[in-house]
Design a protein around this motif. Structure first.
Motif, short mmCIF file in Angstrom:
data_model
loop_
_atom_site.label_atom_id
_atom_site.label_comp_id
_atom_site.label_asym_id
_atom_site.label_seq_id
_atom_site.Cartn_x
_atom_site.Cartn_y
_atom_site.Cartn_z
N TRP A 346 0.91 -1.28 0.15
CA TRP A 346 -0.18 0.13 -0.11
C TRP A 346 0.97 1.34 -0.05
O TRP A 346 1.83 1.44 0.74
N GLN A 485 -4.26 -5.61 -8.33
CA GLN A 485 -4.43 -4.09 -8.32
C GLN A 485 -4.16 -3.66 -9.59
O GLN A 485 -5.20 -3.01 -10.18
N HIS A 622 -2.29 5.24 -4.34
CA HIS A 622 -3.31 4.29 -5.04
C HIS A 622 -4.50 5.18 -5.12
O HIS A 622 -5.19 4.93 -6.22
N MET A 623 -4.77 6.13 -4.32
CA MET A 623 -6.17 6.78 -4.36
C MET A 623 -6.06 8.21 -5.14
O MET A 623 -7.13 8.71 -5.20
N SER A 663 -6.49 0.58 -7.55
CA SER A 663 -6.23 0.76 -6.13
C SER A 663 -6.70 -0.78 -5.68
O SER A 663 -6.08 -1.41 -4.52
#
Length: 684
Positions: A346, A485, A622-623, A663
């Motif tokens: 992450w 992902q 990721h976001m 994500s």
């Protein structure tokens, strides 16, 4: 009572099906649902798991031969139950808990408002915990049972499948609790419950094996042999079957221990651990630098054992790094920092202060390393810098606003350079473990812009190939999760499914419980992407995923996600979020990019425009893609051209993708739609 208060009261209602069907309000007071038919309607709707049950289906399930007026009776039952569970709802106001929808009714309690659903979530959470932590969680989960599931309706066909599933899960939880007690050194505590368990369910071989193991670990070899022989007899008499290989192997081990106790090694890993730790304690002097290196290596192993281990490792690592620096030995400090190559999937750190401290220490040690220091030591330091500098963890001051042109950010350039140098050194040295660590840094530095899922998939694929060739379990799990992902972002759900299944197999085989947190979230996303027309299925899948967050030990991953899952369907629909459903929501780190839309939903456009003008650009993580989409929509709705233009430029490389799907968690709909909205205002 206001409509808001009524909704909140409805959400506080809790239902019980693990035993007689019942209900209580937010203060724990019993709610009288009515007679048996009223309770059966409630139970039947709960079995549907927040899906609509048509009236004719309810009629068929409640009566073998429906009487005249059965449809009217069902409607009466529903109306009376609705009054009982939402006493403050105004006449003719829509129900938020027991709703009329299409051809039937749907009951929508919160994810934690049904004892069976809580039980399932806690059993799933326990699977991600270390044995000593899992046992009390399973204890509490099992305590929710007050009798057979749907005890009021033992012969109802509509309850049979769910009753069987819940009963099997309960038996599984009993056995997993016993296994957790045995593994955590409390075998004696497991014996009594297991004895009752096998007496009630004599066909379950796992129960017999656990009971014999618990007795054996408690020093009761004779009793263990008696149990194993009893199991053999029961299985032969009731099933006409011989014991499976697990029981047979355990019987041989117990017999060998009884006949030749001096020839048998310690029977538990706990005993081996204790003896080895005692030997190390006696052999290595108290102030030896070797203890620091050994501690750092132990923390690396501890971090992958589950939530508790990860949190403890994070806490003690900072102390180990500081202690190593204080020795004045740069190479020792470099080894202590660089050995912690725990896979990181992450791109937002759990503790920004701790990450910053590690990176600063690594940079100081790099400057002090002698010229003849091994290249692998230097490369591991660089990889540590790349991994810990993900997202905006090392930001020097405030980042620029989303309304401003992109700024030069020196800390990001340093981190990307560290990743590149570490990877190049690992390839020169042909060091597989070092290359895996360096590729982790390369992956975490690959969020410089939107639309780079294909690049990350290539990194993940190389990690998997490298790990399989050299037997590196952690990097293989990491590589496959990266691919889950990336392939989700590229729209290859079949490929992502294969990777997620492989991750689950590895997680089970090598006890990597945290990996299942990510695969569970991916499957919730997949449910959304595969069938957008079934929001109830997606809601159920996300409830399961959210339930894993409380005990995952990854605040950088978990914080704010539950609220985003509730926002996602609103955003995908093109609507603005109404204030009431999100009152009190914890947006965590995503608040600056959600706030303009919330203000627009509350009909406060001037405040929304100001929030847009002052919002920072989303982090490189990721976001980022999802957050740029939120900004694009808010800018389009407020007519804010600078934010709209910047958002369009940032999102352009991801045109043709599902916003946020890379994500592996959630999706906000096609990026192209947000580009069109922003382009109409920003001139793109």
């Amino acid at each position: 009572m206001s409509p808001t208060e009524a909704a909140e009261a409805g959400e506080a209602v809790r239902f019980a099906v693990l035993g007689p069907v019942g209900c209580e309000d937010g203060q724990g007071r019993p709610v009288r649902l009515g007679g048996p038919r009223h309770r059966e309607v409630v139970a039947r709707l709960l079995v549907a798991r927040r899906r609509v049950v048509p009236v004719d289906r309810l009629v068929a399930d409640l009566w073998e031969e429906p009487p005249p007026g059965a449809v009217g009776a069902v409607r009466t039952f529903v109306a009376e139950v609705r009054r009982a569970v939402e006493p403050g709802r105004r006449p003719r106001a829509p129900s938020r808990l027991l709703a009329t929808e299409g051809p039937g009714y749907v009951l929508r309690p919160g994810p934690g408002a049904v004892d069976a659903w809580r039980f399932e979530a806690e059993v799933a959470r326990a699977a991600a915990l270390a044995p000593a932590e899992a046992a009390p969680v399973l204890d509490a989960a099992l305590a929710t049972w007050r009798g057979p599931a749907y005890a009021d309706f033992p012969a109802a066909p509509w309850a049979s499948a769910d009753r069987a599933r819940l009963t099997e899960l309960r038996l599984h939880a009993v056995e997993r609790r016993a296994d957790a007690l045995i593994r955590s050194g409390a075998a004696r505590e497991a014996v009594w419950d297991l004895d009752a368990h096998v007496a009630e369910h004599p066909w379950r071989e796992d129960g017999w094996q656990l009971l014999a193991t618990a007795l054996h670990r408690s020093g009761r070899q004779g009793d263990a042999l008696t149990v194993l022989r009893r199991a053999r007899q029961v299985l032969a008499d009731q099933l006409g079957a011989d014991p499976g290989p697990g029981l047979a192997r355990l019987e041989r081990e117990v017999l060998l221990q009884a006949d030749h106790p001096e020839a048998v090694a310690p029977v538990t890993g706990d005993e081996v651990w204790s003896r080895a730790a005692a030997a190390y304690e006696g052999a290595v002097p108290a102030r030896s630098p070797a203890r620091l290196e050994a501690t750092a290596g132990l923390l690396r192993e501890l971090a992958v054992t589950g939530a508790g281990g990860l949190g403890a490792a994070r806490q003690h690592r900072a102390a180990a790094v500081a202690a190593a620096e204080r020795t004045g030995d740069a190479e020792l400090a470099a080894r202590v920092i660089g050995v912690y190559d725990v896979p990181a999937v992450w791109s937002r750190v759990d503790d920004a202060d701790a990450a910053r401290a590690v990176v600063k220490a690594a940079e100081r040690v790099l400057a002090r390393l002698p010229g003849d220091a091994p290249e692998t030591v230097r490369a591991r330091l660089l990889a540590s810098v790349a991994v810990e500098s993900r997202g905006d963890a090392l930001a020097e001051g405030a980042v620029e606003r989303a309304a401003a042109p992109p700024a030069r950010e020196p800390w990001r350039r340093r981190a990307a350079q560290a990743a590149a140098e570490a990877e190049a050194a690992a390839r020169r040295l042909h060091d597989a473990a070092l290359l895996a660590f360096a590729l982790n840094g390369t992956f975490l530095q690959s969020f410089s812009r939107c639309g780079l899922a294909a690049r990350r998939d290539a990194v993940g694929a190389e990690l998997v190939e490298l790990a399989r060739a050299h037997g590196l379990v952690g990097p293989e799990v990491l590589g496959r999760l990266i691919r889950v992902q990336a392939l989700a972002g590229l729209g290859d759900l079949a490929g992502a499914d294969l990777q997620a299944t492989a991750v689950d197999r590895l997680a089970d085989r090598y006890e990597r419980p945290l990996a299942r947190v990510f695969t569970t979230w991916y499957r919730a996303l997949r449910t959304t992407l595969a069938d957008p027309s079934d929001p109830a299925a997606a809601e159920t899948a996300y409830a399961e995923a959210v339930a894993l967050l409380a005990g995952c030990g990854m605040p950088g991953f978990a914080t704010g996600l539950p609220a985003l899952t509730r926002l996602a369907p609103v955003v995908r629909s093109g609507a603005l979020p109404e204030p009431e459903p999100f009152t009190g929501a914890d947006w965590g780190p995503y608040a600056p990019w959600v706030r303009p839309l919330l203000l627009l939903g509350a009909d406060r456009p001037d405040e929304a425009r100001e929030a847009l003008r002052t919002a920072p650009r989303p982090p490189h993580d990721h976001m980022a893609e999802a957050m740029w989409c939120l900004l694009a929509r808010a800018a389009a709705r407020t007519g804010e051209p600078r934010v709209a233009a910047r958002a369009a430029a940032e999102l352009a490389p991801a045109r043709g993708r599902q916003a946020g799907a890379a994500s592996g968690l959630l999706a906000f709909g096609p990026v192209a739609g947000y580009l069109a909205e922003a382009g109409a205002v920003g001139g793109a």
